[in-house]
Design an enzyme around this catalytic site. Sequence first.
Site, mmCIF file in Angstrom:
data_model
loop_
_atom_site.group_PDB
_atom_site.id
_atom_site.type_symbol
_atom_site.label_atom_id
_atom_site.label_comp_id
_atom_site.label_asym_id
_atom_site.label_seq_id
_atom_site.Cartn_x
_atom_site.Cartn_y
_atom_site.Cartn_z
ATOM 1 N N ALA A 1 0.855 -1.192 0.000
ATOM 2 C CA ALA A 1 0.000 0.000 0.000
ATOM 3 C C ALA A 1 0.886 1.234 0.000
ATOM 4 O O ALA A 1 2.114 1.135 0.153
ATOM 5 C CB ALA A 1 -0.899 0.019 1.238
ATOM 6 N N LYS A 2 0.307 2.373 -0.196
ATOM 7 C CA LYS A 2 1.020 3.649 -0.031
ATOM 8 C C LYS A 2 -0.027 4.735 0.145
ATOM 9 O O LYS A 2 -1.164 4.596 -0.309
ATOM 10 C CB LYS A 2 1.883 3.958 -1.261
ATOM 11 N N GLY A 3 0.388 5.816 0.773
ATOM 12 C CA GLY A 3 -0.486 6.964 0.926
ATOM 13 C C GLY A 3 0.275 8.232 0.619
ATOM 14 O O GLY A 3 1.515 8.235 0.603
#
Length: 426
Positions: A120-122
């Site tokens: 994931a990444k934000g």
Amino acid sequence: MTIMDFPTTTSGIQGMAPGQQALDAARFQLAEAVRFLGLDDGLHRMLATPRRSLTVSVPVRREDGRMEVVQGYRVQHNLSRGPAKGGIRFHPDTDLAEVTALAMWMTWKCALVGIPYGGAKGGVAVDPGTLTTRELERMTRRYANEIQPLIGPEKDIPAPDVGTDEQTMAWIMDTYSVNAGYSVPGVVTGKPTTLGGSLGRAGATSRGVQIAALAALGCAEGRTVAVQGFGKVGALAAQYLADAGCRVVAVSDASGAIYSERLDVADVRAWAGANGGVPGYPHADAITHDELLELDVDVLVPAALEGVLTGANAPRVKARLIVEGANGPTTPAADLILADQGTTIIPDILANAGGVIVSYLEWVQNTQAYSWSAHEVEVKLRDLMEGAFREVNTLAADRGLTLREAAHAIGVGRVAEAHRLRGLYP
Ligand code: NAD
């Protein structure tokens, strides 16, 4: 355009946003791994696209009473091997494409080093340096609140990345915990040790860079090193490589680059901390950002942002070994040129995996209410890093691949195997 029409060329497109270039690079690398592994088109489509992407508008109340709205993102690329895991970036140029590329690289990285996470990444498209601490806290908490439906210790666990740190993680942990009604330390990693952060997490990515570099170099004594990016990863990578016996000759940050026959890294760190950056450090000469990348050194550690080694500058890069502290610093076009030049590249998904490894150890400690010593953490980190390095090196040697191709083949292969075993619902 269907999702199978994603670019698989090796050259960036002039004028294309950096985030899209990063996503093109990630998809190119995936396509290469898919070809090597002989995966079918359907699985390729699934792996080329994120499982979930959330775009949020984050209103921020400025100190003068004005309200501004910034864009934020959280992308879960793949969940087949466990909860999603990945950092949160605060940078003005971040966009959905960049966050998607970074999430995809997280998927392969976790699989490669054998930890039970998806990727994931934000990100929030903001320059944190333009906000006061109170504005930054308000923005971080509102962003955390907006992405709360996706995150959680069993679902998706954020961590620091460019422009974020332990304090950011403390605010996110607090926001999530207040909403939940009880303390949930395992919702983020890379938080302060007082709140359940792990010993060794702050330097984990850099320690992993050092372990990977030394595994490739054999002997560190006197090897020259240049480090691009003097932030959380780059500054400690320089320090650990110097501690091991390397001679660090150049470092840079966003505001400039410096060179000396032998930098005293601890002194540069102290000076940069007190003066807001490395430029002006009295015991070194100023050089340009480009000159740093093209120095005749044994080891170059890009530890800033994506796409800095390109088809344009790769022919002038003289480093014998490139250890990718940053995610995606080398474009596919540069990869080809550097391979032809005989440059060894330890790819991001291996070289900077120390951070997510110790994040995993932090999460295990949080969810089991353990507290491990710094020594225990370091031993586990070293074991996983060295094991992954050996696997990648062996596959590369056996099959005539670059280390990047081998690392992706292993990471993508493990995720594909997880999909095969789980089957498709319904
Ligand atoms: P950071 O914000 O702490 O540091 C980034 C550094 O890069 C700063 O010193 C900044 O001034 C510098 N920089 C920006 N643009 C530059 C330029 N053009 N030239 C030279 N320097 C420049 O971020 P970080 O956490 O150290 O992350 C750096 C890279 O490492 C990113 O690619 C990130 O995704 C990757 N990474 C970080 C971690 C982690 O645990 N923090 C883990 C794995 C990978």
